[in-house]
Enzyme design. Structure first.
Site, mmCIF file in Angstrom:
data_model
loop_
_atom_site.group_PDB
_atom_site.id
_atom_site.type_symbol
_atom_site.label_atom_id
_atom_site.label_comp_id
_atom_site.label_asym_id
_atom_site.label_seq_id
_atom_site.Cartn_x
_atom_site.Cartn_y
_atom_site.Cartn_z
ATOM 1 N N LYS A 108 49.954 35.759 44.397
ATOM 2 C CA LYS A 108 48.923 34.872 43.568
ATOM 3 C C LYS A 108 48.703 33.573 44.394
ATOM 4 C CE LYS A 108 45.770 35.178 40.066
ATOM 5 N NZ LYS A 108 45.448 36.375 39.726
ATOM 6 N N GLY A 127 32.320 40.905 24.245
ATOM 7 C CA GLY A 127 31.980 40.515 25.592
ATOM 8 C C GLY A 127 31.188 41.569 26.391
ATOM 9 N N GLY A 174 29.881 41.410 29.495
ATOM 10 C CA GLY A 174 29.446 40.932 30.584
ATOM 11 C C GLY A 174 29.671 42.120 31.771
ATOM 12 N N VAL A 215 32.249 44.013 32.755
ATOM 13 C CA VAL A 215 33.027 45.235 32.446
ATOM 14 C C VAL A 215 32.321 45.730 31.043
ATOM 15 C CG1 VAL A 215 35.400 46.432 31.819
ATOM 16 C CG2 VAL A 215 35.137 44.363 33.326
ATOM 17 N N GLY A 216 32.092 44.696 29.973
ATOM 18 C CA GLY A 216 31.535 45.196 28.833
ATOM 19 C C GLY A 216 30.461 46.083 28.894
HETATM 20 P P1 NAI Z 1 32.177 38.424 32.532
HETATM 21 O O1 NAI Z 1 32.392 36.918 32.673
HETATM 22 O O2 NAI Z 1 31.299 39.187 33.294
HETATM 23 O O3 NAI Z 1 31.965 38.797 31.017
HETATM 24 C C1 NAI Z 1 32.422 38.157 29.686
HETATM 25 C C2 NAI Z 1 31.257 37.865 28.725
HETATM 26 O O4 NAI Z 1 32.176 37.524 27.505
HETATM 27 C C3 NAI Z 1 30.431 37.339 28.969
HETATM 28 O O5 NAI Z 1 29.079 37.988 28.664
HETATM 29 C C4 NAI Z 1 30.426 36.040 28.041
HETATM 30 O O6 NAI Z 1 29.327 35.622 27.533
HETATM 31 C C5 NAI Z 1 31.321 36.798 26.814
HETATM 32 N N1 NAI Z 1 32.016 35.811 26.117
HETATM 33 C C6 NAI Z 1 32.650 34.766 26.309
HETATM 34 N N2 NAI Z 1 33.292 34.083 25.176
HETATM 35 C C7 NAI Z 1 32.883 35.005 24.181
HETATM 36 C C8 NAI Z 1 33.000 35.165 22.734
HETATM 37 N N3 NAI Z 1 33.852 34.184 22.004
HETATM 38 N N4 NAI Z 1 32.592 36.222 21.995
HETATM 39 C C9 NAI Z 1 32.017 37.162 22.797
HETATM 40 N N5 NAI Z 1 31.586 37.116 23.951
HETATM 41 C C10 NAI Z 1 32.088 36.222 24.742
HETATM 42 O O7 NAI Z 1 33.526 38.831 32.815
HETATM 43 P P2 NAI Z 1 34.075 40.530 33.171
HETATM 44 O O8 NAI Z 1 34.188 40.473 34.685
HETATM 45 O O9 NAI Z 1 33.090 41.356 32.286
HETATM 46 O O10 NAI Z 1 35.506 40.332 32.494
HETATM 47 C C11 NAI Z 1 35.721 40.387 31.081
HETATM 48 C C12 NAI Z 1 37.031 40.278 31.074
HETATM 49 O O11 NAI Z 1 38.256 41.374 31.628
HETATM 50 C C13 NAI Z 1 37.819 38.848 31.609
HETATM 51 O O12 NAI Z 1 38.872 38.443 30.787
HETATM 52 C C14 NAI Z 1 38.506 39.267 32.848
HETATM 53 O O13 NAI Z 1 39.505 38.421 33.388
HETATM 54 C C15 NAI Z 1 38.821 40.801 32.597
HETATM 55 N N6 NAI Z 1 38.873 41.583 33.857
HETATM 56 C C16 NAI Z 1 38.109 41.877 34.565
HETATM 57 C C17 NAI Z 1 37.932 42.774 35.591
HETATM 58 C C18 NAI Z 1 36.760 43.378 36.434
HETATM 59 O O14 NAI Z 1 36.746 44.273 37.069
HETATM 60 N N7 NAI Z 1 35.702 42.349 36.077
HETATM 61 C C19 NAI Z 1 39.399 43.489 36.189
HETATM 62 C C20 NAI Z 1 40.176 43.030 35.074
HETATM 63 C C21 NAI Z 1 40.179 42.144 34.158
#
Ligand code: NAI
Length: 385
Positions: free
Chosen positions: A86, A186, A188, A190-191
């Site tokens: 890292k 969430g 976002g 991934v979600g």
């Molecule tokens: P993102 O930033 O695109 O999505 C996160 C979502 O969570 C956003 O839509 C945000 O509005 C929402 N959010 C934040 N606080 C909230 C709450 N209290 N209640 C409900 N929703 C809330 O992030 P992404 O890329 O989807 O990643 C999601 C998680 O997975 C992160 O923790 C990231 O570190 C982890 N992760 C992601 C990977 C990837 O391929 N993108 C790989 C491994 C881990």
């Protein structure tokens, strides 16, 4: 002397089993960074670069040591032939522009490690940063261009779905998601992909996000239910999927949970390791986050052998078996799944890695004996930032 004066770096490295820590500073471009190589026993170390406003240098050091170790465990548990590393950049202003000169200095520091540390994106980093580093080093992934693996989220979502199948089987013997109630926190990157996969699998899906537009889009497109952000953890469901930020589940929230399993993408879903035990006590199956969300790192690792999205998706689907092995080991050892996953990863590093330290010029397992550099088409030199 910086604020790290009260912390013995080599003591901390010895305690965590870190191989190497490199401090990088350049006054002319305003760069202060720390690169930590936790382990190269299974191959070159891979991990993101985090740009963050750390209160002190000590905080940055503690973070990079912790995060690099977590990367080793994640890669080892995922069966990858790579180690964990890292980098953190002490960054005073998230809006400050990063010049080409700045990125070149950081890129040279990474290059000097000769492949022992391979960079990727993390919090605060962008593909443009990776392109800037690639002007100086081939040891960078996530570059915007040919050979790059692009957005890892679809592959991460496939991996989370696979872990859900294993959790469903652990709960009542059937690895099926059809007809199950699954609540996603969430929506976002991934979600959103995960919700689509779950709808296709015939699950009944609820979604909560602080960004109402994101949930609305999913409700309209897929007929999923809106779940309130404030009460999402208390929703009655088969599987709760934390896909927002870390620390979603705490010792205080465990008694209020009404799910049978927790499987999500977020890193560090449990506020601390005691939550893992509290979940066991309540009979809630937890798929360790670093096992369930390994699709992202699996996707990046594919860059080294010539990126092929179909192969990345196939490997991510294997997370179902990895998760099932974690549950089996947890039962065998009588420990919570998080601890079992860590044991599984450390055993592999010890048995397969055997105390090896990867040196520049050594072959890596994925190169089938070829020097690493020749198998990185399209990585360097990249276009200017
Ligand atoms: P993102 O930033 O695109 O999505 C996160 C979502 O969570 C956003 O839509 C945000 O509005 C929402 N959010 C934040 N606080 C909230 C709450 N209290 N209640 C409900 N929703 C809330 O992030 P992404 O890329 O989807 O990643 C999601 C998680 O997975 C992160 O923790 C990231 O570190 C982890 N992760 C992601 C990977 C990837 O391929 N993108 C790989 C491994 C881990």
């Amino acid at each position: 002397m910086g604020a790290a004066a009260d912390l013995s770096v080599t003591d901390a490295m010895t305690a965590g089993g870190h191989e190497q820590v490199v401090f990088v500073a350049d006054a002319a471009v305003g760069l202060r960074a720390i690169i930590a190589v936790h382990s190269t026993a299974l191959g070159p170390s891979l991990g993101g670069i985090r740009f963050w406003q750390y209160p002190t240098e000590r905080d940055a050091l503690v973070d990079v040591l912790r995060l690099s170790e977590a990367m080793s465990l994640k890669a080892a548990a995922a069966g990858l032939h790579q180690g964990g590393g890292k980098a953190v950049v002490l960054w005073d202003d998230q809006h400050r522009f990063r010049s080409e000169a700045f990125l070149r200095v950081l890129g040279r520091a990474i290059d000097e490690l000769g492949g022992r540390y391979i960079a990727a994106e993390d919090v605060g980093a962008t593909p443009a940063d990776m392109n800037g580093l690639a002007l100086e080093t081939p040891w960078v992934t996530g570059v915007d261009g040919p050979g790059g693996s692009g957005d890892p989220s679809p592959v991460t979502a496939v991996g989370v779905l696979a872990a859900m199948r294993a959790a469903a089987k652990e709960v009542d013997g059937e690895p099926l998601l059809n007809g199950r109630r699954i609540v996603v926190q969430g929506a976002g990157h991934v979600g959103t992909h995960l919700v689509e996969l779950l709808v296709d699998a015939g699950a009944s899906v609820g979604v909560a996000d602080i960004d109402a537009d994101r949930v609305d889009a999913l409700v309209r497109a897929h007929g999923v239910d809106l779940v309130a952000v404030e009460t999402v953890l208390e929703e009655e469901c088969d599987i709760l999927a934390p896909c927002a930020l870390g620390g979603a589940v705490t010792v205080e929230t465990v008694p209020r949970l009404r799910c049978r399993a927790i499987v999500g993408a977020a890193n560090n879903q449990l506020a601390d390791s005691s939550v893992d035990d509290a979940l066991v006590a309540r009979g809630i199956v937890y798929a360790p986050d670093f096992v369930a969300n390994a699709g992202g790192i699996i996707n990046i690792a594919e860059e080294f052998v010539g990126y092929n999205p179909r192969r990345a998706l196939t490997r991510a689907a294997e997370i179902e078996h990895t998760t099932a092995r974690v549950f089996a080991l947890a039962r065998e050892l009588g420990v919570a799944p998080g601890r079992a996953a860590e044991t599984m990863a450390r055993r592999r590093m010890a048995e397969e890695g055997g105390g090896r330290r990867w040196r520049p010029g050594d072959p890596a397992a994925w190169t089938r004996g070829e020097p690493l550099r020749t198998l990185r088409p399209g990585v360097a030199p990249a276009k200017a930032v």
